[in-house]
Design a protein around this motif. Structure first.
Motif, PDB file in Angstrom:
ATOM      1  N   SER A  67       0.812  -1.160   0.061  1.00  0.00           N
ATOM      2  CA  SER A  67      -0.008   0.026  -0.147  1.00  0.00           C
ATOM      3  C   SER A  67       0.905   1.181  -0.017  1.00  0.00           C
ATOM      4  O   SER A  67       0.578   2.210  -0.728  1.00  0.00           O
ATOM      5  CB  SER A  67      -0.986   0.037   1.085  1.00  0.00           C
ATOM      6  N   THR A  70       2.440   1.685  -3.523  1.00  0.00           N
ATOM      7  CA  THR A  70       1.267   1.975  -4.522  1.00  0.00           C
ATOM      8  C   THR A  70       1.272   3.436  -4.423  1.00  0.00           C
ATOM      9  O   THR A  70       1.035   4.229  -5.342  1.00  0.00           O
ATOM     10  CB  THR A  70       0.034   1.272  -4.359  1.00  0.00           C
ATOM     11  N   ASN A  71       0.998   3.911  -3.217  1.00  0.00           N
ATOM     12  CA  ASN A  71       0.739   5.382  -2.891  1.00  0.00           C
ATOM     13  C   ASN A  71       1.926   6.433  -3.094  1.00  0.00           C
ATOM     14  O   ASN A  71       1.794   7.502  -3.782  1.00  0.00           O
ATOM     15  CB  ASN A  71       0.218   5.724  -1.601  1.00  0.00           C
ATOM     16  N   THR A  72       3.275   5.907  -2.841  1.00  0.00           N
ATOM     17  CA  THR A  72       4.200   6.604  -3.451  1.00  0.00           C
ATOM     18  C   THR A  72       4.326   6.612  -4.880  1.00  0.00           C
ATOM     19  O   THR A  72       4.766   7.678  -5.220  1.00  0.00           O
ATOM     20  CB  THR A  72       5.478   5.927  -2.685  1.00  0.00           C
ATOM     21  N   ARG A  74       1.930   6.580  -6.933  1.00  0.00           N
ATOM     22  CA  ARG A  74       0.622   7.549  -7.466  1.00  0.00           C
ATOM     23  C   ARG A  74       1.232   9.117  -7.201  1.00  0.00           C
ATOM     24  O   ARG A  74       1.252   9.836  -8.200  1.00  0.00           O
ATOM     25  CB  ARG A  74      -0.586   7.041  -6.644  1.00  0.00           C
TER      26      ARG A  74
END
Length: 174
Positions: A67, A70-72, A74
């Motif tokens: 998670s 993935t957020n990094t 994005r």
């Protein structure tokens, strides 16, 4: 045989006040050398390699790392200039921190793979969300990565989601 380490050295290494200012009588290099010698004489071997590689992780921790990765990814894609591939001028300071997170994830064995621009093969473990005919295209290519593929210690832990550009089929027979 004369001992290399006397009681004076042991007393110097065992300081009562860790925050005391050292006297200029001993240089930092000499102090480090003395410390290494004392560790070696205590029985530590310099040729022992200690590897802190984690081979297993709990599913909760792995899910959290995926998670974060993935957020990094994005955040990084939103901060990049599409023409130059560099961070936008107003976001360069924050970009350094994003790159540091990428390095930290890599140290933990996490690799984030953005597939944009890569050639597409049906055998790849990615989920195709959309395909759009694109003129001038000779073969299938990934036009956009919607979700990156994430690997942990060379094992796929998250399948990527992509959009592909396919060659336009010409109607030459008509």
């Amino acid at each position: 045989m004369k001992q290399k380490h006397g009681p004076k050295l042991s007393q110097e290494l065992k300081r009562k006040d860790l925050f005391e200012i050292r006297s200029p009588g001993i240089s930092p290099e000499e102090e480090i050398t003395a410390l290494v010698r004392s560790v070696l004489s205590a029985g530590a071997s310099p040729d022992i390699k200690q590897v802190a590689a984690v081979t297993e992780a709990s599913p909760e921790n792995l899910k959290t790392l995926v998670s974060i990765a993935t957020n990094t990814w994005r955040a990084r894609t939103k901060m990049m200039d599409t023409e130059t591939g560099e961070f936008r001028e107003d976001l360069k300071r924050v970009g350094r921190h994003i790159e540091a997170i990428y390095r930290n994830l890599a140290e933990a064995g996490i690799v984030i793979r953005d597939h944009t621009g890569d050639a597409y093969d049906e055998g790849q473990p990615m989920k195709v969300i959309a395909s759009k005919p694109t003129p001038g295209q000779e073969k299938k290519r990934v036009s956009e990565t919607l979700l990156p593929s994430i690997f942990w210690n060379n094992r796929l832990v998250q399948n990527g989601e992509i959009e592909i550009a396919i060659p336009v089929v010409s109607n030459a027979s008509t």
